[in-house]
Design a protein around this motif. Structure first.
Motif, PDB file in Angstrom:
ATOM      1  N   LEU A 199       0.825  -1.205   0.000  1.00 40.60           N
ATOM      2  CA  LEU A 199       0.000   0.000   0.000  1.00 40.60           C
ATOM      3  C   LEU A 199       0.862   1.260   0.000  1.00 40.60           C
ATOM      4  N   GLU A 200       2.026   1.191   0.652  1.00 41.06           N
ATOM      5  CA  GLU A 200       2.954   2.325   0.666  1.00 41.06           C
ATOM      6  C   GLU A 200       3.473   2.611  -0.747  1.00 41.06           C
ATOM      7  N   ILE A 201       3.804   1.562  -1.483  1.00 41.28           N
ATOM      8  CA  ILE A 201       4.259   1.744  -2.865  1.00 41.28           C
ATOM      9  C   ILE A 201       3.163   2.409  -3.688  1.00 41.28           C
ATOM     10  N   ALA A 202       1.923   1.975  -3.491  1.00 38.95           N
ATOM     11  CA  ALA A 202       0.805   2.561  -4.232  1.00 38.95           C
ATOM     12  C   ALA A 202       0.640   4.045  -3.905  1.00 38.95           C
ATOM     13  N   LYS A 203       0.846   4.415  -2.636  1.00 40.34           N
ATOM     14  CA  LYS A 203       0.739   5.827  -2.246  1.00 40.34           C
ATOM     15  C   LYS A 203       1.802   6.679  -2.931  1.00 40.34           C
ATOM     16  N   HIS A 204       2.904   6.060  -3.330  1.00 41.21           N
ATOM     17  CA  HIS A 204       3.996   6.786  -3.978  1.00 41.21           C
ATOM     18  C   HIS A 204       3.880   6.752  -5.501  1.00 41.21           C
ATOM     19  N   ARG A 205       2.674   6.536  -5.989  1.00 40.14           N
ATOM     20  CA  ARG A 205       2.335   6.658  -7.417  1.00 40.14           C
ATOM     21  C   ARG A 205       2.966   5.572  -8.281  1.00 40.14           C
ATOM     22  N   TYR A 206       2.965   4.353  -7.736  1.00 42.10           N
ATOM     23  CA  TYR A 206       3.299   3.176  -8.535  1.00 42.10           C
ATOM     24  C   TYR A 206       2.059   2.289  -8.570  1.00 42.10           C
ATOM     25  N   ARG A 207       1.773   1.729  -9.751  1.00 39.99           N
ATOM     26  CA  ARG A 207       0.592   0.878  -9.895  1.00 39.99           C
ATOM     27  C   ARG A 207       0.982  -0.533 -10.321  1.00 39.99           C
ATOM     28  N   PRO A 208       0.226  -1.547  -9.882  1.00 43.75           N
ATOM     29  CA  PRO A 208       0.545  -2.928 -10.250  1.00 43.75           C
ATOM     30  C   PRO A 208       0.291  -3.176 -11.732  1.00 43.75           C
ATOM     31  N   VAL A 209       1.206  -3.889 -12.385  1.00 35.12           N
ATOM     32  CA  VAL A 209       1.061  -4.150 -13.822  1.00 35.12           C
ATOM     33  C   VAL A 209       1.038  -5.640 -14.144  1.00 35.12           C
ATOM     34  N   PHE A 210       1.795  -6.475 -13.438  1.00 40.95           N
ATOM     35  CA  PHE A 210       1.723  -7.908 -13.680  1.00 40.95           C
ATOM     36  C   PHE A 210       2.325  -8.688 -12.522  1.00 40.95           C
ATOM     37  N   VAL A 211       2.048  -9.982 -12.508  1.00 43.39           N
ATOM     38  CA  VAL A 211       2.662 -10.922 -11.572  1.00 43.39           C
ATOM     39  C   VAL A 211       3.663 -11.747 -12.366  1.00 43.39           C
ATOM     40  N   GLY A 212       4.906 -11.776 -11.910  1.00 43.64           N
ATOM     41  CA  GLY A 212       5.941 -12.574 -12.552  1.00 43.64           C
ATOM     42  C   GLY A 212       6.208 -13.829 -11.742  1.00 43.64           C
ATOM     43  N   ILE A 213       6.278 -14.968 -12.414  1.00 42.15           N
ATOM     44  CA  ILE A 213       6.405 -16.248 -11.720  1.00 42.15           C
ATOM     45  C   ILE A 213       7.615 -17.009 -12.248  1.00 42.15           C
ATOM     46  N   ASN A 214       8.490 -17.411 -11.337  1.00 40.28           N
ATOM     47  CA  ASN A 214       9.631 -18.280 -11.651  1.00 40.28           C
ATOM     48  C   ASN A 214       9.290 -19.677 -11.149  1.00 40.28           C
ATOM     49  N   GLN A 215       9.159 -20.611 -12.078  1.00 37.34           N
ATOM     50  CA  GLN A 215       8.723 -21.951 -11.715  1.00 37.34           C
ATOM     51  C   GLN A 215       9.782 -22.967 -12.133  1.00 37.34           C
ATOM     52  N   ASP A 216      10.261 -23.775 -11.166  1.00 40.08           N
ATOM     53  CA  ASP A 216      11.136 -24.890 -11.518  1.00 40.08           C
ATOM     54  C   ASP A 216      10.501 -26.178 -11.025  1.00 40.08           C
ATOM     55  N   ALA A 217      11.236 -27.258 -11.075  1.00 36.63           N
ATOM     56  CA  ALA A 217      10.660 -28.559 -10.744  1.00 36.63           C
ATOM     57  C   ALA A 217      10.287 -28.676  -9.278  1.00 36.63           C
ATOM     58  N   GLU A 218      10.898 -27.852  -8.417  1.00 42.65           N
ATOM     59  CA  GLU A 218      10.712 -28.032  -6.984  1.00 42.65           C
ATOM     60  C   GLU A 218      10.097 -26.830  -6.272  1.00 42.65           C
ATOM     61  N   SER A 219      10.151 -25.655  -6.875  1.00 40.89           N
ATOM     62  CA  SER A 219       9.692 -24.470  -6.157  1.00 40.89           C
ATOM     63  C   SER A 219       9.080 -23.449  -7.101  1.00 40.89           C
ATOM     64  N   CYS A 220       8.435 -22.481  -6.484  1.00 45.99           N
ATOM     65  CA  CYS A 220       7.769 -21.425  -7.244  1.00 45.99           C
ATOM     66  C   CYS A 220       7.975 -20.098  -6.526  1.00 45.99           C
ATOM     67  N   GLU A 221       8.358 -19.074  -7.275  1.00 44.75           N
ATOM     68  CA  GLU A 221       8.523 -17.731  -6.726  1.00 44.75           C
ATOM     69  C   GLU A 221       7.618 -16.791  -7.512  1.00 44.75           C
ATOM     70  N   ARG A 222       6.810 -16.026  -6.789  1.00 41.42           N
ATOM     71  CA  ARG A 222       5.894 -15.079  -7.437  1.00 41.42           C
ATOM     72  C   ARG A 222       6.243 -13.662  -7.005  1.00 41.42           C
ATOM     73  N   LYS A 223       6.221 -12.743  -7.951  1.00 50.09           N
ATOM     74  CA  LYS A 223       6.544 -11.348  -7.664  1.00 50.09           C
ATOM     75  C   LYS A 223       5.451 -10.447  -8.230  1.00 50.09           C
ATOM     76  N   LEU A 224       5.056  -9.458  -7.454  1.00 50.43           N
ATOM     77  CA  LEU A 224       4.113  -8.442  -7.911  1.00 50.43           C
ATOM     78  C   LEU A 224       4.907  -7.246  -8.401  1.00 50.43           C
ATOM     79  N   TYR A 225       4.699  -6.877  -9.665  1.00 50.65           N
ATOM     80  CA  TYR A 225       5.438  -5.787 -10.288  1.00 50.65           C
ATOM     81  C   TYR A 225       4.599  -4.515 -10.324  1.00 50.65           C
ATOM     82  N   PHE A 226       5.234  -3.417  -9.910  1.00 52.37           N
ATOM     83  CA  PHE A 226       4.636  -2.089  -9.994  1.00 52.37           C
ATOM     84  C   PHE A 226       5.413  -1.263 -11.016  1.00 52.37           C
ATOM     85  N   LYS A 227       4.717  -0.314 -11.637  1.00 51.02           N
ATOM     86  CA  LYS A 227       5.372   0.605 -12.564  1.00 51.02           C
ATOM     87  C   LYS A 227       4.976   2.026 -12.208  1.00 51.02           C
ATOM     88  N   SER A 228       5.922   2.945 -12.335  1.00 50.80           N
ATOM     89  CA  SER A 228       5.647   4.339 -12.013  1.00 50.80           C
ATOM     90  C   SER A 228       4.486   4.857 -12.846  1.00 50.80           C
TER      91      SER A 228
END
Length: 298
Positions: A199-228
């Motif tokens: 919410l702090e990032i949003a207050k500083h005029r960045y908006r969410p644009v996509f979720v990036g996912i790194n997927q391998d055979a054993e694990s998954c990492e998800r990231k929420l991306y904001f853009k100015s």
């Protein structure tokens, strides 16, 4: 070499008047420390020609992903290289036209995975895309980008995919409590410890644009991306906004306010921010050329 010295060296190589392929610089900050530094390149004609004759891209484009890469509606988005411990990693990501239908994308996914023999990852991608589309009531298919991270021999270590969060009209969403709840439910992840930071990032005029996912055979990492959300004359407001965020969210130990001002003098600004879902102290910071610097000589 200091961080600023490293960045200056990268700009001399990839920016104006070097290869002129610089897209953005990515820094990963974890628990107040810099853990990753990566330069992303645009597929300029010179870079694209070079890829065809260079490992591992020659194998990826000429064999493993050849049918997918040659399909309509697909283009190379960017490339990057980095060290993972003592091992070099190579990243190649493609962009899909947003006008593609669900059926079109399904055919492209069949082409993408046909030589990779990664059915579990293919299934995870389809589940993630479906869950996000349902939670955010999307009519347009959400897959925006897809690619791989490999070793020098084109052995795929990670499949990377990016799911679009913008509205069907193309406008960016606002990150508020309702948005965070939708995201939490789509991926069944606890976001409460980091909700305040998002919410702090949003207050500083960045908006969410996509979720990036790194997927391998054993694990998954998800990231929420904001853009100015700044543009035109408003772009000058990004520097004080990024200085404030650095202080509030703990980046200042890695990229100080003085560093941010020096980067601004070099023509760079904090265009994007990514937060790893489920980790409140891990961030990706993406620095791009200020708009007036993106055209040489402007």
């Amino acid at each position: 070499m200091s961080l600023l010295g490293r960045i200056r060296s990268s700009l001399e190589t990839y920016g104006h008047p070097g290869r002129d392929s610089f897209e953005y610089l990515g820094l990963t900050v974890r628990d107040g420390e810099l853990v990753s530094y990566r330069v992303y390149e645009n597929p300029t004609p010179g870079v694209a020609e070079e890829l065809r004759g260079r490992l591992p891209y020659r194998l990826l484009l000429g064999s493993l992903l050849s049918r997918f890469a040659a399909a309509g509606g697909v283009r190379v988005c960017d490339i990057s290289e980095s060290l993972a411990g003592t091992r070099e990693r190579f990243r190649l990501v493609f962009t899909l036209d947003r006008s593609l239908s669900h059926a079109d994308v399904e055919l492209l996914l069949e082409a993408f995975f046909e030589n990779l023999t990664l059915p579990a990852i293919a299934g995870a991608l389809r589940r993630d895309a479906g869950a996000l589309a349902r939670r955010f009531d999307m009519s347009i298919q959400p897959l925006q980008q897809i690619g791989v991270e490999t070793d020098i021999h084109a052995n795929v270590r990670i499949v990377k995919y990016y799911l679009n969060l913008t509205l069907d009209t193309g406008r960016r969403r606002v990150c508020d409590r309702g948005f965070i709840d939708h995201l939490k439910n789509a991926f069944e992840v606890n976001l409460e410890p980091q909700a305040g930071s998002l919410l702090e990032i949003a207050k500083h005029r960045y908006r969410p644009v996509f979720v990036g996912i790194n997927q391998d055979a054993e694990s998954c990492e998800r990231k929420l991306y904001f853009k100015s959300d700044a543009f035109g004359r408003q772009i000058e407001h990004v520097l004080p906004m990024s200085e404030s965020l650095a202080e509030r969210l703990g980046w200042e130990q890695v990229v100080s306010k003085e560093d941010l001002r020096a980067l601004h003098e070099l023509g760079l600004y904090l265009e994007g921010i990514a937060s790893t879902l489920g980790r409140k102290d891990e961030w990706r910071l993406y620095f791009a050329y200020l708009p007036r610097w993106r055209i040489p000589g402007s």
